[in-house]
Design a protein around this motif. Structure first.
Motif, PDB file in Angstrom:
ATOM      1  N   ARG A 299      24.320  39.855  25.870  1.00  0.00           N
ATOM      2  CA  ARG A 299      24.533  40.502  24.570  1.00  0.00           C
ATOM      3  C   ARG A 299      25.271  39.571  23.620  1.00  0.00           C
ATOM      4  N   PHE A 300      24.750  39.514  22.383  1.00  0.00           N
ATOM      5  CA  PHE A 300      25.383  38.739  21.318  1.00  0.00           C
ATOM      6  C   PHE A 300      25.723  39.624  20.118  1.00  0.00           C
ATOM      7  N   ASP A 301      25.644  40.937  20.275  1.00  0.00           N
ATOM      8  CA  ASP A 301      25.855  41.844  19.154  1.00  0.00           C
ATOM      9  C   ASP A 301      27.333  41.937  18.783  1.00  0.00           C
ATOM     10  N   LEU A 302      27.598  42.579  17.649  1.00  0.00           N
ATOM     11  CA  LEU A 302      28.958  42.659  17.116  1.00  0.00           C
ATOM     12  C   LEU A 302      29.926  43.281  18.115  1.00  0.00           C
ATOM     13  N   ALA A 303      29.516  44.362  18.779  1.00  0.00           N
ATOM     14  CA  ALA A 303      30.404  45.020  19.733  1.00  0.00           C
ATOM     15  C   ALA A 303      30.758  44.092  20.889  1.00  0.00           C
ATOM     16  N   ALA A 304      29.818  43.232  21.269  1.00  0.00           N
ATOM     17  CA  ALA A 304      30.065  42.306  22.371  1.00  0.00           C
ATOM     18  C   ALA A 304      31.086  41.236  21.999  1.00  0.00           C
ATOM     19  N   LEU A 305      31.261  41.012  20.702  1.00  0.00           N
ATOM     20  CA  LEU A 305      32.145  39.943  20.239  1.00  0.00           C
ATOM     21  C   LEU A 305      33.583  40.391  20.052  1.00  0.00           C
ATOM     22  N   ARG A 306      33.824  41.687  20.105  1.00  0.00           N
ATOM     23  CA  ARG A 306      35.184  42.190  19.864  1.00  0.00           C
ATOM     24  C   ARG A 306      36.036  42.020  21.122  1.00  0.00           C
ATOM     25  N   PRO A 307      37.089  41.196  21.048  1.00  0.00           N
ATOM     26  CA  PRO A 307      37.977  41.086  22.212  1.00  0.00           C
ATOM     27  C   PRO A 307      38.670  42.427  22.446  1.00  0.00           C
ATOM     28  N   ALA A 308      38.846  42.797  23.684  1.00  0.00           N
ATOM     29  CA  ALA A 308      39.508  44.055  24.009  1.00  0.00           C
ATOM     30  C   ALA A 308      40.595  43.794  25.048  1.00  0.00           C
ATOM     31  N   PRO A 309      41.841  44.207  24.771  1.00  0.00           N
ATOM     32  CA  PRO A 309      42.918  43.970  25.737  1.00  0.00           C
ATOM     33  C   PRO A 309      42.616  44.510  27.132  1.00  0.00           C
ATOM     34  N   GLU A 310      41.874  45.631  27.198  1.00  0.00           N
ATOM     35  CA  GLU A 310      41.572  46.194  28.521  1.00  0.00           C
ATOM     36  C   GLU A 310      40.657  45.282  29.336  1.00  0.00           C
ATOM     37  N   ASP A 311      39.925  44.373  28.675  1.00  0.00           N
ATOM     38  CA  ASP A 311      39.135  43.397  29.419  1.00  0.00           C
ATOM     39  C   ASP A 311      40.030  42.554  30.318  1.00  0.00           C
ATOM     40  N   ALA A 312      41.264  42.315  29.863  1.00  0.00           N
ATOM     41  CA  ALA A 312      42.205  41.525  30.657  1.00  0.00           C
ATOM     42  C   ALA A 312      42.560  42.240  31.957  1.00  0.00           C
ATOM     43  N   ASP A 313      42.534  43.576  31.946  1.00  0.00           N
ATOM     44  CA  ASP A 313      42.884  44.320  33.161  1.00  0.00           C
ATOM     45  C   ASP A 313      41.878  44.048  34.277  1.00  0.00           C
ATOM     46  N   TRP A 314      40.573  43.995  33.917  1.00  0.00           N
ATOM     47  CA  TRP A 314      39.566  43.691  34.942  1.00  0.00           C
ATOM     48  C   TRP A 314      39.726  42.268  35.455  1.00  0.00           C
ATOM     49  N   VAL A 315      40.056  41.341  34.555  1.00  0.00           N
ATOM     50  CA  VAL A 315      40.276  39.957  34.972  1.00  0.00           C
ATOM     51  C   VAL A 315      41.425  39.881  35.964  1.00  0.00           C
ATOM     52  N   LEU A 316      42.523  40.556  35.659  1.00  0.00           N
ATOM     53  CA  LEU A 316      43.682  40.525  36.555  1.00  0.00           C
ATOM     54  C   LEU A 316      43.360  41.168  37.897  1.00  0.00           C
ATOM     55  N   ALA A 317      42.584  42.250  37.877  1.00  0.00           N
ATOM     56  CA  ALA A 317      42.169  42.876  39.139  1.00  0.00           C
ATOM     57  C   ALA A 317      41.310  41.908  39.945  1.00  0.00           C
ATOM     58  N   GLY A 318      40.446  41.162  39.253  1.00  0.00           N
ATOM     59  CA  GLY A 318      39.631  40.159  39.927  1.00  0.00           C
ATOM     60  C   GLY A 318      40.466  39.052  40.523  1.00  0.00           C
ATOM     61  N   MET A 319      41.490  38.625  39.799  1.00  0.00           N
ATOM     62  CA  MET A 319      42.382  37.588  40.313  1.00  0.00           C
ATOM     63  C   MET A 319      43.076  38.053  41.596  1.00  0.00           C
ATOM     64  N   GLU A 320      43.504  39.301  41.599  1.00  0.00           N
ATOM     65  CA  GLU A 320      44.168  39.832  42.793  1.00  0.00           C
ATOM     66  C   GLU A 320      43.187  39.934  43.956  1.00  0.00           C
ATOM     67  N   GLN A 321      41.987  40.439  43.697  1.00  0.00           N
ATOM     68  CA  GLN A 321      40.998  40.574  44.761  1.00  0.00           C
ATOM     69  C   GLN A 321      40.622  39.224  45.343  1.00  0.00           C
ATOM     70  N   ALA A 322      40.604  38.190  44.494  1.00  0.00           N
ATOM     71  CA  ALA A 322      40.263  36.840  44.949  1.00  0.00           C
ATOM     72  C   ALA A 322      41.457  36.120  45.570  1.00  0.00           C
ATOM     73  N   GLY A 323      42.613  36.768  45.577  1.00  0.00           N
ATOM     74  CA  GLY A 323      43.801  36.165  46.170  1.00  0.00           C
ATOM     75  C   GLY A 323      44.420  35.072  45.320  1.00  0.00           C
ATOM     76  N   GLN A 324      44.167  35.114  44.015  1.00  0.00           N
ATOM     77  CA  GLN A 324      44.664  34.053  43.136  1.00  0.00           C
ATOM     78  C   GLN A 324      46.081  34.302  42.645  1.00  0.00           C
ATOM     79  N   THR A 325      46.503  35.560  42.589  1.00  0.00           N
ATOM     80  CA  THR A 325      47.845  35.883  42.124  1.00  0.00           C
ATOM     81  C   THR A 325      48.161  37.333  42.446  1.00  0.00           C
ATOM     82  N   ARG A 326      49.427  37.654  42.344  1.00  0.00           N
ATOM     83  CA  ARG A 326      49.868  39.051  42.373  1.00  0.00           C
ATOM     84  C   ARG A 326      50.364  39.373  40.972  1.00  0.00           C
TER      85      ARG A 326
END
Length: 344
Positions: A299-326
């Motif tokens: 997706r390249f549409d306008l909605a796809a381009l809006r940064p969302a702070p909650e996106d960071a929550d999934w990233v952090l959950a991924g980091m924990e699942q991958a054992g990269q950080t607590r």
């Protein structure tokens, strides 16, 4: 009019499209920008050159911008993201030999990520019992949605990346060669490299990223955090050029010209026809299967381009699942601050 020169680094992926279009279709020039695009060979190079101001801004993995801001992975480089560049657009591809094995072990439809994950678990168990080395899967960078999607897929069958399955980092343009040589058994990467592996007759695409998770923020336009604060005019002008490119890219009928831009030797250097199929969401699968239409593949549409702070929550959950950080609450607040509130 005095033109503002900006040097922007990018990786050869379909999701660099809006940066490329901003330059090649003249949207940057309309904003008074002289945009210099520099193709890079790895995400770590992009991150490091942005950090030392060899680049003004960079096409960047969203999770890499967060990791650099948090100082995870050995580099502390605070970044800000005023605009995204796409959502979704990745896939998991395996060698044809491994695809045949997965199909033999599958109890159900191999297109179901839970079915394919259980088939992979059976392969892992059989290899372990036979004394064979573990399978190896790659992602394009440790801190990427690709790594976290691999973790989510494996977790469906109780497997852990880096334990039950070996993990390697392979930059996007090198994934096809890594699969060809047998260095890896599979990889998760952004388009066009999955399609390139299938077209080369050495891979089979197992799952598009949207099969595992929809609306993953993938690539972003990153600035050094202090530059994003101190250079508001430059940020606003480049944002405006990206937004104009998004509007153009989403118009019906522009896929062929978009693919032509991306196919240039100093962009992706791949056949225009291959790139046009991807932009039209027609994905070659390999393994004797017909092409698959994936309506929301990238997706390249306008909605796809809006940064969302909650996106960071999934990233952090991924980091924990991958054992990269607590993750601490302080880290969560810092990670969320990377994605700036959009002014559009």
């Amino acid at each position: 009019m005095t033109m503002l020169h900006l040097r922007v680094g990018f990786m050869p992926l379909v999701d660099c499209a809006l940066v490329t279009l901003a330059k090649d279709e003249g949207f940057a020039e309309e904003q008074g920008l002289n945009l210099e695009l520099v193709r890079e060979v790895s995400w770590s190079n992009l991150r490091d050159k942005l950090n030392v101001r060899l680049f003004d801004a960079a096409h960047m993995l969203g999770p890499a911008a967060i990791a650099a801001t948090l100082g995870i992975g050995g580099v502390k480089a605070p970044m800000s993201v005023p605009i995204g560049l796409n959502r979704d657009g990745a896939a998991i591809t395996v060698s044809l030999r491994r695809f045949e094995e997965l199909c033999r072990h599958a109890q159900g439809d191999i297109a179901d990520p839970a079915v394919s994950a259980r088939a992979l678990a059976a392969m892992v168990a059989r290899r372990s019992a036979s004394g064979l080395p573990p399978l190896t899967f790659a992602a394009v960078f440790g801190f990427s949605m690709h790594t976290y999607l691999l973790c989510e897929w494996l977790a469906k069958a109780g497997l852990r990346l880096g334990e039950d399955v070996r993990f390697e980092v392979v930059p996007p343009p090198q994934t096809v060669e890594a699969l060809t040589s047998g260095r890896v058994d599979g990889f998760c990467a952004g388009a066009p490299w999955n399609s390139a592996a299938v077209e080369a007759g050495i891979g089979a695409m197992i799952h598009a990223s949207v099969d595992l998770r929809r609306d993953c923020h993938d690539k972003v336009l990153a600035w050094r955090a202090d530059d994003a604060t101190n250079r508001p005019t430059a940020v606003a002008k480049l944002n405006a050029a990206i937004l104009a490119a998004s509007d153009w890219a989403c118009r019906p009928g522009n896929a062929a010209r978009m693919a032509q831009h991306l196919s240039a030797p100093d962009r992706l250097g791949l056949p225009q026809a291959l790139l046009e199929r991807i932009l039209n969401r027609e994905l070659v699968q390999g393994g004797g299967r017909p092409p698959r239409h994936v309506a929301h593949f990238i997706r390249f549409d306008l909605a796809a381009l809006r940064p969302a702070p909650e996106d960071a929550d999934w990233v952090l959950a991924g980091m924990e699942q991958a054992g990269q950080t607590r993750v601490s609450e302080e880290m969560r607040a810092m990670a969320r601050s990377v994605f700036l509130s959009p002014a559009f």
